[in-house]
Design an enzyme around this catalytic site. Structure first.
Site, mmCIF file in Angstrom:
data_model
loop_
_atom_site.group_PDB
_atom_site.id
_atom_site.type_symbol
_atom_site.label_atom_id
_atom_site.label_comp_id
_atom_site.label_asym_id
_atom_site.label_seq_id
_atom_site.Cartn_x
_atom_site.Cartn_y
_atom_site.Cartn_z
ATOM 1 N N CYS A 157 0.807 -1.232 0.000
ATOM 2 C CA CYS A 157 0.000 0.000 0.000
ATOM 3 C C CYS A 157 0.841 1.284 0.000
ATOM 4 O O CYS A 157 0.440 2.294 -0.585
ATOM 5 C CB CYS A 157 -0.968 -0.005 1.177
ATOM 6 S SG CYS A 157 -0.278 -0.600 2.715
ATOM 7 N N HIS A 250 -1.933 6.812 3.579
ATOM 8 C CA HIS A 250 -0.493 6.775 3.859
ATOM 9 C C HIS A 250 0.159 8.024 3.253
ATOM 10 O O HIS A 250 0.032 8.281 2.053
ATOM 11 C CB HIS A 250 0.150 5.543 3.224
ATOM 12 C CG HIS A 250 -0.206 4.242 3.892
ATOM 13 N ND1 HIS A 250 -0.901 4.162 5.078
ATOM 14 C CD2 HIS A 250 0.066 2.960 3.527
ATOM 15 C CE1 HIS A 250 -1.044 2.885 5.421
ATOM 16 N NE2 HIS A 250 -0.478 2.140 4.499
HETATM 17 P P1 NAP Z 1 -7.199 -8.543 7.663
HETATM 18 O O1 NAP Z 1 -8.157 -7.474 7.932
HETATM 19 O O2 NAP Z 1 -6.457 -9.175 8.789
HETATM 20 O O3 NAP Z 1 -8.005 -9.728 6.843
HETATM 21 C C1 NAP Z 1 -7.417 -10.976 6.566
HETATM 22 C C2 NAP Z 1 -8.380 -11.902 5.817
HETATM 23 O O4 NAP Z 1 -7.733 -13.167 5.649
HETATM 24 C C3 NAP Z 1 -9.698 -12.165 6.557
HETATM 25 O O5 NAP Z 1 -10.756 -12.336 5.624
HETATM 26 C C4 NAP Z 1 -9.434 -13.504 7.250
HETATM 27 O O6 NAP Z 1 -10.618 -14.281 7.478
HETATM 28 C C5 NAP Z 1 -8.570 -14.195 6.211
HETATM 29 N N1 NAP Z 1 -7.742 -15.235 6.850
HETATM 30 C C6 NAP Z 1 -6.891 -15.079 7.905
HETATM 31 N N2 NAP Z 1 -6.340 -16.274 8.232
HETATM 32 C C7 NAP Z 1 -6.870 -17.193 7.377
HETATM 33 C C8 NAP Z 1 -6.727 -18.608 7.220
HETATM 34 N N3 NAP Z 1 -5.907 -19.337 8.024
HETATM 35 N N4 NAP Z 1 -7.411 -19.212 6.234
HETATM 36 C C9 NAP Z 1 -8.235 -18.511 5.420
HETATM 37 N N5 NAP Z 1 -8.438 -17.172 5.525
HETATM 38 C C10 NAP Z 1 -7.754 -16.523 6.490
HETATM 39 O O7 NAP Z 1 -6.069 -8.087 6.632
HETATM 40 P P2 NAP Z 1 -6.142 -6.925 5.492
HETATM 41 O O8 NAP Z 1 -5.637 -5.652 6.011
HETATM 42 O O9 NAP Z 1 -7.475 -6.994 4.838
HETATM 43 O O10 NAP Z 1 -5.027 -7.433 4.473
HETATM 44 C C11 NAP Z 1 -5.266 -8.548 3.612
HETATM 45 C C12 NAP Z 1 -4.047 -8.747 2.708
HETATM 46 O O11 NAP Z 1 -3.867 -7.596 1.895
HETATM 47 C C13 NAP Z 1 -2.748 -8.943 3.494
HETATM 48 O O12 NAP Z 1 -1.943 -9.852 2.811
HETATM 49 C C14 NAP Z 1 -2.146 -7.541 3.501
HETATM 50 O O13 NAP Z 1 -0.761 -7.564 3.650
HETATM 51 C C15 NAP Z 1 -2.566 -7.019 2.138
HETATM 52 N N6 NAP Z 1 -2.702 -5.561 2.029
HETATM 53 C C16 NAP Z 1 -3.326 -4.822 3.000
HETATM 54 C C17 NAP Z 1 -3.448 -3.426 2.856
HETATM 55 C C18 NAP Z 1 -4.102 -2.527 3.887
HETATM 56 O O14 NAP Z 1 -4.008 -1.295 3.743
HETATM 57 N N7 NAP Z 1 -4.777 -3.061 4.908
HETATM 58 C C19 NAP Z 1 -2.965 -2.838 1.694
HETATM 59 C C20 NAP Z 1 -2.364 -3.622 0.700
HETATM 60 C C21 NAP Z 1 -2.249 -4.977 0.888
HETATM 61 P P3 NAP Z 1 -11.371 -14.293 8.928
HETATM 62 O O15 NAP Z 1 -12.077 -12.966 9.063
HETATM 63 O O16 NAP Z 1 -12.311 -15.439 8.790
HETATM 64 O O17 NAP Z 1 -10.320 -14.487 9.965
#
Ligand code: NAP
Length: 367
Positions: A157, A250
């Site tokens: 991001c 950011h």
């Molecule tokens: P998050 O809010 O923690 O969401 C994670 C997701 O993954 C949830 O749907 C969760 O499901 C699922 N998950 C976690 N453990 C799992 C497992 N063992 N098996 C299957 N599903 C699982 O994270 P996020 O911020 O959305 O980020 C998601 C991805 O995008 C990450 O790789 C992050 O690095 C990337 N990213 C994030 C941003 C940002 O600004 N936040 C920007 C760019 C990229 P449950 O709800 O069922 O636990």
């Protein structure tokens, strides 16, 4: 653009892996109004699987959960799913093998996760920066024996806004060195993310793995695909990454050394006039001018400017001379839109426009 995209008719069925997360729910929300893509599947961890989406998700957005998503039952993150392609907002602890399994099963995967970004045959894509990298998909399919499936990723991001702002400068003047200090929002850490006891009234000068991503991803993004491999842009980057108590957006203080001398006025003009071609401008999530140059001395600011261009703009301000490198500026971008959900939507739109989402959809129609 593919002649088969009819106005007023959604054409491709989309699944969202990690649909309950911060990024996943943004994608779910953006799909509700999308002219081409229809949300047909949501999937997440075993904590959520089997529940209705409305019961499984802890919804963080101001708009209500879209009606068509509420009633969907959350599935496990394993193929098959009833869709033509998948977005992935999966936690990086699981995204690697899950995304590969979907690609193997024939699904184009449009990923936000870091796991496959730097692989030698996987496009790390910002359409306005390196649409030419999509040519690597044919090699990826051949290398892995994928039929209609493949993986395309969007950058970290904080890299997203930086790479977008560097693109017109790399094109016009060449860039040699970049020094960047970030002030990153708490929503970048997912939910529940950084504990309030750690972040309130505080700045944390460490985000695991972030500096390494910012020092490598722009080199791939600004480089080119030579028909066999990615050739990185030869630029040196140094990043300091800080978590600050901002909700979304950011902000980054950037200094740049150019290859060719340019005045501050020329640099500002290159940023201000940067625009995409008709193919990209025709995509539903695209902006003709994805860089907005703020004229006010105290802008951009996360609270006021993160939503510029519906969250898809990189807002640049304070372009001025730098006594160490050649010049410096501030750039702000919405981490969950430009840096995640919107970036993935735009990537999927470009794939759709180039016919790259039709493989599985076509096969399903034929069977
Ligand atoms: P998050 O809010 O923690 O969401 C994670 C997701 O993954 C949830 O749907 C969760 O499901 C699922 N998950 C976690 N453990 C799992 C497992 N063992 N098996 C299957 N599903 C699982 O994270 P996020 O911020 O959305 O980020 C998601 C991805 O995008 C990450 O790789 C992050 O690095 C990337 N990213 C994030 C941003 C940002 O600004 N936040 C920007 C760019 C990229 P449950 O709800 O069922 O636990």
């Amino acid at each position: 653009m593919s002649g088969a995209i009819e106005k007023g008719k959604k054409r491709w069925r989309a699944g969202v892996l990690g649909a309950t997360g911060m990024v996943g729910q943004r994608i779910v929300q953006m799909l509700a109004q999308h002219p081409w893509f229809e949300l047909t599947e949501v999937a997440a961890s075993e904590r959520s699987a089997g529940k209705r989406y409305a019961d499984a998700v802890r919804w963080h957005l101001n708009e209500p959960i879209p009606e068509e998503a509420r009633k969907l039952v959350v599935k496990d993150v394993a193929p098959p799913l009833d869709c033509d392609f998948v977005f992935s907002g999966l936690d990086s602890s699981v995204a690697g093998p899950v995304e590969a399994a979907f690609a193997k099963a024939g699904y184009p995967v449009v990923s936000n996760s870091k796991n496959h970004r730097m692989e030698p045959d996987v496009p790390l894509l910002i359409p306005e920066v390196n649409a030419g990298h999509l040519a690597s998909i044919a090699t990826q399919k051949k290398n892995h024996g994928y039929e209609s499936g493949f993986i395309v990723t969007n950058p970290n991001c904080s890299t997203a806004g930086l790479a977008l702002a560097l693109k017109p400068l790399a094109d016009a003047f060449g860039i040699e060195q970049v020094h960047v200090v970030t002030m990153q929002a708490v929503s970048g850490a997912g939910y529940p993310g950084v504990p309030s006891m750690d972040i309130l009234g505080n700045v944390i000068p460490y985000i695991s793995g972030e500096e390494e991503k910012m020092e490598t991803e722009p080199r791939k993004l600004l480089g080119h695909w030579d028909g066999k491999r990615f050739v990185d842009l030869d630029v040196r980057l140094s990043a300091h990454c800080n978590r600050v108590q901002v909700l979304d957006g950011h902000m980054e203080s950037v200094s740049v050394k150019l290859k060719k001398k340019a005045s501050v006025k020329e640099v500002r003009e290159a940023l201000r006039t940067f625009e995409v071609d008709d193919e990209l401008a025709g995509l539903p999530t695209a902006l003709r001018r994805p860089i907005v140059v703020a004229e006010e001395a105290d802008r951009p600011q996360p609270r006021r400017d993160s939503d510029a261009g519906a969250g898809m703009a990189a807002v640049v301000g304070r372009v001025r001379a730098c006594p160490l490198l050649d010049f410096k500026f501030t750039v702000l971008s919405h981490n969950l839109v430009r840096g995640a959900a919107g970036a993935a939507l735009l990537n999927a739109e470009l794939l759709a426009a180039r016919g790259l989402l039709d493989g599985k959809a076509g096969k399903d129609l034929a069977t």
